[in-house]
Motif scaffolding. Structure first.
Motif, PDB file in Angstrom:
ATOM      1  N   LEU A 150       0.628  -1.215  -0.092  1.00  0.00           N
ATOM      2  CA  LEU A 150       0.077   0.073  -0.026  1.00  0.00           C
ATOM      3  C   LEU A 150       1.075   1.304  -0.027  1.00  0.00           C
ATOM      4  O   LEU A 150       0.323   2.109  -0.686  1.00  0.00           O
ATOM      5  N   GLN A 151       1.942   1.186   0.760  1.00  0.00           N
ATOM      6  CA  GLN A 151       2.924   2.343   0.617  1.00  0.00           C
ATOM      7  C   GLN A 151       3.408   2.626  -0.590  1.00  0.00           C
ATOM      8  O   GLN A 151       3.702   3.982  -1.419  1.00  0.00           O
ATOM      9  N   CYS A 152       3.910   1.406  -1.321  1.00  0.00           N
ATOM     10  CA  CYS A 152       4.407   1.656  -2.762  1.00  0.00           C
ATOM     11  C   CYS A 152       3.475   1.976  -3.566  1.00  0.00           C
ATOM     12  O   CYS A 152       3.646   3.042  -4.369  1.00  0.00           O
ATOM     13  N   SER A 153       2.162   1.687  -3.538  1.00  0.00           N
ATOM     14  CA  SER A 153       1.145   2.027  -4.394  1.00  0.00           C
ATOM     15  C   SER A 153       1.055   3.495  -4.202  1.00  0.00           C
ATOM     16  O   SER A 153       0.561   4.350  -5.043  1.00  0.00           O
ATOM     17  N   ALA A 154       0.897   4.210  -2.654  1.00  0.00           N
ATOM     18  CA  ALA A 154       0.565   5.293  -2.489  1.00  0.00           C
ATOM     19  C   ALA A 154       1.577   6.314  -3.161  1.00  0.00           C
ATOM     20  O   ALA A 154       1.487   7.603  -3.545  1.00  0.00           O
ATOM     21  N   ARG A 155       3.055   5.931  -3.178  1.00  0.00           N
ATOM     22  CA  ARG A 155       3.879   6.449  -3.470  1.00  0.00           C
ATOM     23  C   ARG A 155       4.269   6.537  -5.018  1.00  0.00           C
ATOM     24  O   ARG A 155       4.403   7.628  -5.526  1.00  0.00           O
ATOM     25  N   TRP A 156       4.197   5.582  -5.846  1.00  0.00           N
ATOM     26  CA  TRP A 156       4.348   5.412  -7.065  1.00  0.00           C
ATOM     27  C   TRP A 156       3.116   5.288  -7.935  1.00  0.00           C
ATOM     28  O   TRP A 156       3.267   5.426  -9.170  1.00  0.00           O
ATOM     29  N   VAL A 157       2.012   5.177  -7.364  1.00  0.00           N
ATOM     30  CA  VAL A 157       0.713   5.194  -8.257  1.00  0.00           C
ATOM     31  C   VAL A 157      -0.211   6.170  -7.980  1.00  0.00           C
ATOM     32  O   VAL A 157      -0.358   7.325  -8.764  1.00  0.00           O
ATOM     33  N   TYR A 158      -0.523   6.566  -6.682  1.00  0.00           N
ATOM     34  CA  TYR A 158      -1.544   7.718  -6.235  1.00  0.00           C
ATOM     35  C   TYR A 158      -0.815   8.836  -6.353  1.00  0.00           C
ATOM     36  O   TYR A 158      -1.349  10.029  -6.822  1.00  0.00           O
ATOM     37  N   ALA A 159       0.264   8.966  -5.748  1.00  0.00           N
ATOM     38  CA  ALA A 159       0.932  10.228  -5.666  1.00  0.00           C
ATOM     39  C   ALA A 159       1.412  10.950  -7.015  1.00  0.00           C
ATOM     40  O   ALA A 159       1.307  12.136  -7.220  1.00  0.00           O
ATOM     41  N   GLU A 160       1.545  10.004  -7.995  1.00  0.00           N
ATOM     42  CA  GLU A 160       1.667  10.661  -9.388  1.00  0.00           C
ATOM     43  C   GLU A 160       0.319  11.276  -9.866  1.00  0.00           C
ATOM     44  O   GLU A 160       0.560  12.316 -10.765  1.00  0.00           O
TER      45      GLU A 160
ATOM     46  N   SER B 277      -5.093  10.397 -14.411  1.00  0.00           N
ATOM     47  CA  SER B 277      -5.215  10.471 -13.093  1.00  0.00           C
ATOM     48  C   SER B 277      -6.117   9.817 -12.345  1.00  0.00           C
ATOM     49  O   SER B 277      -6.011   9.047 -11.051  1.00  0.00           O
ATOM     50  N   VAL B 278      -7.127   9.728 -12.810  1.00  0.00           N
ATOM     51  CA  VAL B 278      -8.357   8.906 -12.685  1.00  0.00           C
ATOM     52  C   VAL B 278      -7.925   7.503 -12.457  1.00  0.00           C
ATOM     53  O   VAL B 278      -8.423   6.614 -11.533  1.00  0.00           O
ATOM     54  N   VAL B 279      -7.423   6.819 -13.597  1.00  0.00           N
ATOM     55  CA  VAL B 279      -6.989   5.482 -13.613  1.00  0.00           C
ATOM     56  C   VAL B 279      -5.871   5.355 -12.552  1.00  0.00           C
ATOM     57  O   VAL B 279      -6.004   4.226 -11.801  1.00  0.00           O
ATOM     58  N   ARG B 280      -4.857   6.332 -12.124  1.00  0.00           N
ATOM     59  CA  ARG B 280      -4.080   6.123 -11.085  1.00  0.00           C
ATOM     60  C   ARG B 280      -4.710   5.893  -9.584  1.00  0.00           C
ATOM     61  O   ARG B 280      -4.519   5.089  -8.967  1.00  0.00           O
ATOM     62  N   GLY B 281      -5.856   6.687  -9.680  1.00  0.00           N
ATOM     63  CA  GLY B 281      -6.526   6.610  -8.242  1.00  0.00           C
ATOM     64  C   GLY B 281      -7.275   5.575  -8.035  1.00  0.00           C
ATOM     65  O   GLY B 281      -7.014   4.620  -7.124  1.00  0.00           O
ATOM     66  N   ALA B 282      -8.047   4.917  -9.242  1.00  0.00           N
ATOM     67  CA  ALA B 282      -8.606   3.667  -9.171  1.00  0.00           C
ATOM     68  C   ALA B 282      -7.680   2.519  -8.992  1.00  0.00           C
ATOM     69  O   ALA B 282      -8.188   1.522  -8.515  1.00  0.00           O
ATOM     70  N   LEU B 283      -6.489   2.471  -9.370  1.00  0.00           N
ATOM     71  CA  LEU B 283      -5.450   1.612  -9.288  1.00  0.00           C
ATOM     72  C   LEU B 283      -4.980   1.342  -8.010  1.00  0.00           C
ATOM     73  O   LEU B 283      -4.963   0.386  -7.408  1.00  0.00           O
ATOM     74  N   HIS B 284      -4.979   2.586  -7.359  1.00  0.00           N
ATOM     75  CA  HIS B 284      -4.529   2.503  -5.981  1.00  0.00           C
ATOM     76  C   HIS B 284      -5.464   1.756  -4.959  1.00  0.00           C
ATOM     77  O   HIS B 284      -5.233   1.146  -4.129  1.00  0.00           O
ATOM     78  N   VAL B 285      -6.787   2.319  -5.257  1.00  0.00           N
ATOM     79  CA  VAL B 285      -8.069   1.580  -4.494  1.00  0.00           C
ATOM     80  C   VAL B 285      -8.013   0.302  -4.871  1.00  0.00           C
ATOM     81  O   VAL B 285      -8.298  -0.749  -4.015  1.00  0.00           O
ATOM     82  N   GLY B 286      -7.635  -0.135  -6.258  1.00  0.00           N
ATOM     83  CA  GLY B 286      -7.850  -1.646  -6.400  1.00  0.00           C
ATOM     84  C   GLY B 286      -6.711  -2.426  -5.834  1.00  0.00           C
ATOM     85  O   GLY B 286      -6.803  -3.530  -5.123  1.00  0.00           O
ATOM     86  N   VAL B 287      -5.470  -1.861  -5.476  1.00  0.00           N
ATOM     87  CA  VAL B 287      -4.410  -2.443  -4.912  1.00  0.00           C
ATOM     88  C   VAL B 287      -5.155  -2.720  -3.321  1.00  0.00           C
ATOM     89  O   VAL B 287      -4.842  -3.839  -2.435  1.00  0.00           O
ATOM     90  N   GLY B 288      -5.686  -1.606  -2.595  1.00  0.00           N
ATOM     91  CA  GLY B 288      -6.118  -1.801  -1.553  1.00  0.00           C
ATOM     92  C   GLY B 288      -6.939  -2.939  -1.365  1.00  0.00           C
ATOM     93  O   GLY B 288      -7.131  -3.667  -0.368  1.00  0.00           O
TER      94      GLY B 288
END
Length: 288
Positions: free
Chosen positions: A210-220, A238-249
């Protein structure tokens, strides 16, 4: 059996009956005679009842607290932005909320540990713990004076975490471990109250992912990707990045849930059945 002891008590939904029954028997034994090495059947039931109840509730609340501590920091920024917009998400509020998510874990563990102390200790033990509480308050005030000017609201949360950690440590070392070692579990260790290793490994892996996703996916995508979506350009990415972060969660939550169900189903299932955790032992104690 129906006689009730006076003094402080704690009621925990589903587990309060067990701690109350244990407190009555323990205080009667302490006031009438010293603890003997040869235990009666009633004493064995009390010890098993307390151990089952403590382990079940500590496991349940610990897992809930771990979920907050692992998933909260990764999604605090997104949650604040969705609820309040950049007015709050652009401040230190997401970071403070991340630390508060960790604080939830300490509150959960401390609550059940102090319920144990209040429910099983003698009057002398409770008086000693009150002295500890005074010391903790002094340490807390000192921590606030040091951390608050330097870190602001985050320092206040850190001071509370420090205080809770001290209270948990004293409950574990000075009350819980001696309680079981003086009775029928001489080899009792505090590690036996922890979740299983596969569960801890699942939470650790989820925290890293989750921390990797927050740093390298959502933060972008940045904090304002939902705002920029109406502006075209790279907003859709950007929407896709946010959705991917939620998907990782969601994926991490599924893995953690499967691990918990595999390792602790036998402990958690009775807690949600009629009577709650330790209900059968409490009924057997009443019959005796």
């Amino acid at each position: 059996q129906k006689q009730r002891e006076s003094g402080p008590g704690v009621e925990v939904q589903g587990g309060g009956e067990a701690f109350t029954a244990a407190a009555t028997t323990t205080r009667q034994q302490a006031s009438s005679r010293p603890i003997q090495r040869k235990k009666s059947r009633g004493s064995l039931l009390v010890t098993n009842l307390v151990h089952t109840t403590l382990r079940s509730w500590l496991l349940l609340l610990g897992l809930i607290g771990l979920t907050f501590a692992v998933f909260g920091p990764a999604f605090s920024h997104l949650a604040l932005h969705l609820l309040y917009g950049s007015t709050w998400s652009a401040t230190q509020a997401p970071l403070a909320l991340s630390f508060f998510s960790v604080y939830v874990l300490f509150m959960a563990v401390n609550g059940i540990c102090e319920a144990f102390v209040q429910g099983t200790s003698t009057e002398r033990g409770l008086s000693t713990y009150n002295i500890w509480m005074i010391l903790f308050s002094v340490l807390y005030m000192g921590a606030v004076m040091v951390l608050l000017p330097r870190y602001g609201s985050i320092g206040l949360v850190l001071a509370n975490i420090f205080k809770m950690a001290c209270r948990i440590l004293v409950c574990m070392v000075a009350y819980i471990r001696p309680y079981f070692r003086e009775r029928t579990i001489p080899n009792f260790t505090l590690s036996s109250l922890l979740p299983a290793r596969p569960v801890l490994a699942a939470y650790a892996g989820a925290a890293v992912a989750l921390q990797c996703s927050a740093r390298w996916v959502y933060a972008e995508g940045g904090a304002a990707f939902f705002v920029r979506v109406v502006g075209g350009g790279g907003a859709h990415a950007s929407v896709v990045r946010g959705a991917l972060h939620v998907g990782v969660g969601v994926a991490c939550l599924a893995v953690v849930g499967m691990s918990v169900a595999t390792s602790h189903r036998d402990v958690l299932e009775p807690m949600f059945s009629r009577g709650g955790g330790g209900g059968r032992e409490a009924k057997a104690l009443k019959r005796d």
